[in-house]
Design a protein around this motif. Sequence first.
Motif, mmCIF file in Angstrom:
data_model
loop_
_atom_site.group_PDB
_atom_site.id
_atom_site.type_symbol
_atom_site.label_atom_id
_atom_site.label_comp_id
_atom_site.label_asym_id
_atom_site.label_seq_id
_atom_site.Cartn_x
_atom_site.Cartn_y
_atom_site.Cartn_z
ATOM 1 N N MET A 1 0.843 -1.191 0.000
ATOM 2 C CA MET A 1 0.000 0.000 0.000
ATOM 3 C C MET A 1 0.881 1.245 0.000
ATOM 4 S SD MET A 1 -2.883 1.172 2.788
ATOM 5 C CE MET A 1 -3.864 -0.303 2.475
ATOM 6 N N THR A 2 0.557 2.210 -0.874
ATOM 7 C CA THR A 2 1.310 3.446 -0.987
ATOM 8 C C THR A 2 0.769 4.485 -0.010
ATOM 9 O OG1 THR A 2 1.646 3.011 -3.341
ATOM 10 C CG2 THR A 2 2.069 5.255 -2.570
ATOM 11 N N HIS A 3 1.694 5.204 0.618
ATOM 12 C CA HIS A 3 1.297 6.262 1.542
ATOM 13 C C HIS A 3 1.868 7.597 1.078
ATOM 14 C CE1 HIS A 3 1.186 2.568 4.056
ATOM 15 N NE2 HIS A 3 0.112 3.137 4.545
ATOM 16 N N THR A 4 1.066 8.624 1.163
ATOM 17 C CA THR A 4 1.506 9.984 0.875
ATOM 18 C C THR A 4 1.299 10.817 2.138
ATOM 19 O OG1 THR A 4 0.898 9.829 -1.460
ATOM 20 C CG2 THR A 4 1.135 12.031 -0.536
ATOM 21 N N THR A 5 2.387 11.320 2.698
ATOM 22 C CA THR A 5 2.296 12.143 3.901
ATOM 23 C C THR A 5 2.193 13.610 3.509
ATOM 24 O OG1 THR A 5 3.574 10.572 5.214
ATOM 25 C CG2 THR A 5 3.458 12.830 6.026
ATOM 26 N N VAL A 6 1.224 14.284 4.082
ATOM 27 C CA VAL A 6 1.048 15.720 3.864
ATOM 28 C C VAL A 6 1.291 16.415 5.199
ATOM 29 C CG1 VAL A 6 -0.539 17.556 3.193
ATOM 30 C CG2 VAL A 6 -0.623 15.347 2.018
ATOM 31 N N ARG A 7 2.351 17.211 5.268
ATOM 32 C CA ARG A 7 2.669 17.928 6.503
ATOM 33 C C ARG A 7 1.938 19.267 6.501
ATOM 34 N NH1 ARG A 7 8.093 18.852 8.648
ATOM 35 N NH2 ARG A 7 7.264 18.132 10.640
ATOM 36 N N ILE A 8 1.195 19.516 7.577
ATOM 37 C CA ILE A 8 0.313 20.673 7.654
ATOM 38 C C ILE A 8 0.721 21.553 8.831
ATOM 39 C CG2 ILE A 8 -2.071 21.457 7.823
ATOM 40 C CD1 ILE A 8 -2.894 18.578 7.004
ATOM 41 N N ALA A 9 1.147 22.770 8.547
ATOM 42 C CA ALA A 9 1.399 23.750 9.604
ATOM 43 C C ALA A 9 0.057 24.309 10.035
ATOM 44 C CB ALA A 9 2.309 24.856 9.089
ATOM 45 N N MET A 10 -0.333 24.052 11.282
ATOM 46 C CA MET A 10 -1.645 24.442 11.775
ATOM 47 C C MET A 10 -1.493 25.574 12.778
ATOM 48 S SD MET A 10 -3.593 20.753 12.063
ATOM 49 C CE MET A 10 -5.208 21.554 11.916
ATOM 50 N N ASN A 11 -1.870 26.785 12.356
ATOM 51 C CA ASN A 11 -1.701 27.988 13.163
ATOM 52 C C ASN A 11 -3.048 28.396 13.763
ATOM 53 O OD1 ASN A 11 -0.708 30.287 14.327
ATOM 54 N ND2 ASN A 11 -0.040 31.253 12.421
ATOM 55 N N GLY A 12 -3.082 28.528 15.081
ATOM 56 C CA GLY A 12 -4.304 28.949 15.744
ATOM 57 C C GLY A 12 -5.114 27.811 16.330
ATOM 58 N N VAL A 13 -4.501 26.653 16.508
ATOM 59 C CA VAL A 13 -5.252 25.500 16.991
ATOM 60 C C VAL A 13 -5.317 25.424 18.521
ATOM 61 C CG1 VAL A 13 -4.964 24.081 14.943
ATOM 62 C CG2 VAL A 13 -3.213 24.040 16.722
ATOM 63 N N THR A 14 -4.807 26.441 19.211
ATOM 64 C CA THR A 14 -5.036 26.502 20.660
ATOM 65 C C THR A 14 -6.385 27.132 20.969
ATOM 66 O OG1 THR A 14 -3.823 28.588 20.775
ATOM 67 C CG2 THR A 14 -2.584 26.575 21.237
ATOM 68 N N GLY A 15 -7.009 27.751 19.969
ATOM 69 C CA GLY A 15 -8.350 28.295 20.133
ATOM 70 C C GLY A 15 -9.398 27.196 20.037
ATOM 71 N N ARG A 16 -10.604 27.502 20.477
ATOM 72 C CA ARG A 16 -11.672 26.500 20.569
ATOM 73 C C ARG A 16 -11.969 25.825 19.229
ATOM 74 N NH1 ARG A 16 -17.117 26.764 19.673
ATOM 75 N NH2 ARG A 16 -16.885 28.982 19.203
ATOM 76 N N MET A 17 -12.260 26.606 18.199
ATOM 77 C CA MET A 17 -12.631 26.039 16.912
ATOM 78 C C MET A 17 -11.455 25.318 16.261
ATOM 79 S SD MET A 17 -15.137 25.603 14.780
ATOM 80 C CE MET A 17 -16.335 26.874 15.177
ATOM 81 N N GLY A 18 -10.294 25.969 16.271
ATOM 82 C CA GLY A 18 -9.124 25.351 15.669
ATOM 83 C C GLY A 18 -8.747 24.049 16.339
ATOM 84 N N HIS A 19 -8.890 24.007 17.670
ATOM 85 C CA HIS A 19 -8.535 22.804 18.418
ATOM 86 C C HIS A 19 -9.551 21.687 18.216
ATOM 87 C CE1 HIS A 19 -8.586 20.598 22.494
ATOM 88 N NE2 HIS A 19 -7.675 20.046 21.733
ATOM 89 N N ARG A 20 -10.814 21.984 18.517
ATOM 90 C CA ARG A 20 -11.823 20.917 18.527
ATOM 91 C C ARG A 20 -12.155 20.412 17.131
ATOM 92 N NH1 ARG A 20 -16.736 23.280 21.729
ATOM 93 N NH2 ARG A 20 -17.622 21.278 21.099
ATOM 94 N N GLN A 21 -12.461 21.336 16.232
ATOM 95 C CA GLN A 21 -12.970 20.906 14.933
ATOM 96 C C GLN A 21 -11.867 20.571 13.935
ATOM 97 O OE1 GLN A 21 -15.878 20.019 14.557
ATOM 98 N NE2 GLN A 21 -17.174 21.163 15.963
ATOM 99 N N HIS A 22 -10.844 21.417 13.859
ATOM 100 C CA HIS A 22 -9.837 21.215 12.820
ATOM 101 C C HIS A 22 -8.735 20.242 13.237
ATOM 102 C CE1 HIS A 22 -11.493 24.067 9.990
ATOM 103 N NE2 HIS A 22 -11.664 24.932 10.992
ATOM 104 N N LEU A 23 -8.210 20.437 14.442
ATOM 105 C CA LEU A 23 -7.127 19.546 14.873
ATOM 106 C C LEU A 23 -7.663 18.181 15.303
ATOM 107 C CD1 LEU A 23 -4.139 19.081 15.500
ATOM 108 C CD2 LEU A 23 -4.556 19.994 17.799
#
Length: 383
Positions: A1-23
Amino acid sequence: MTHTTVRIAMNGVTGRMGHRQHLVRSVLALRDQGGLELADGTRIRPEPVLVGRSAHKLRALADRHGVEHWSCDLDSVLGDDTIDVYFDAQITAAREEAVGKAIAAGKHLYVEKPTASGLAGALKLARLAQEAGVKNGVVQDKLFLPGLRKLRRLVESGFFGRLLSVRGEFGYWVFEGDTQPAQRPSWNYRAEDGGGIAADMFPHWEYLLHELFGPVRSVQAHLTTHIPRRWDESGAPYDATADDAAYGIFELAGGIVAQINSSWAVRVHRDELVEFQVDGTEGSAVAGLRHCRIQHRAGTPKPVWNPDVPASEPFRAQWQDVPDNADFDNGFKVQWELFLRHVVRDEPWRWDLAAGARGVQLAELARRSSSEGRRLDVPEAIR
């Protein structure tokens, strides 16, 4: 099985929406399920890199969720060639500069709305991303909620006949912060920090109206600050300088009229925090975050107005639930999956920074409409 890793810089994920929904509910959920599987068996594995201003918060978040990399140095992260995507869920006032840096660094972009504090900034980001050739997307999560996906199904099936009107009610009571902590951050109520319910919610209403019923042709709005004094996270009082309620009337293509009330100073007397009633010649529907109920022309009762006797008809019982007929995953996660497919496989994607600019434009027009006391047409340039 082939895997493709996508590295995502996530800025603002200490906030409620960024933390709960996105992260947690999107990127980490995809990571923990082994990645996003494509039709050929390839798996896209997202790898978050947490970015923010507080080392203490980032370290705690990384330890809690098993995230290896975090940083308080955005420039250094954007300079890392292994970073594929920049995600931004910061406060609005900080977004434009950071996204501009990410474009200059050649990163693909996925950002929360509004994309900028004003239309000029939103259009500039859309132009820069296009010129740089980076893939870009704006979070338009409500399109992927179960209730509104059912509503889209009804629209596309022709259930309504000729569409007449849309009425939306959104909001809840956000405590002032004195006797009980507020449920929303204090910057939401300061205009100087990019706050205001019109700036926050009108971009949502723009893409919902645009996608489900047609482009907005004109807007007439009244914005107000019902609660002028609030208390911040430290318990200190402050003056609320941003609108906490916005009442809008929108004319859509084809003559459809939409009315949407948005308020953080309203107590809820409905089934969900947001509901839309759509009326057409052949049927009507009421949709929320999860449910959708319908009443067809053939099953519409014939009430008679008589204020002299108590109402005897069970009006709510006269509507029929629209069945799920599908498994509905978290709406934020669903859109993340589509964006990752777009980045890795170039699959179709239409929710870009130009679409995000339309939402900023509508909020800006609403503020003008309210201050000038008149209806304003929506320019055709970015319809």
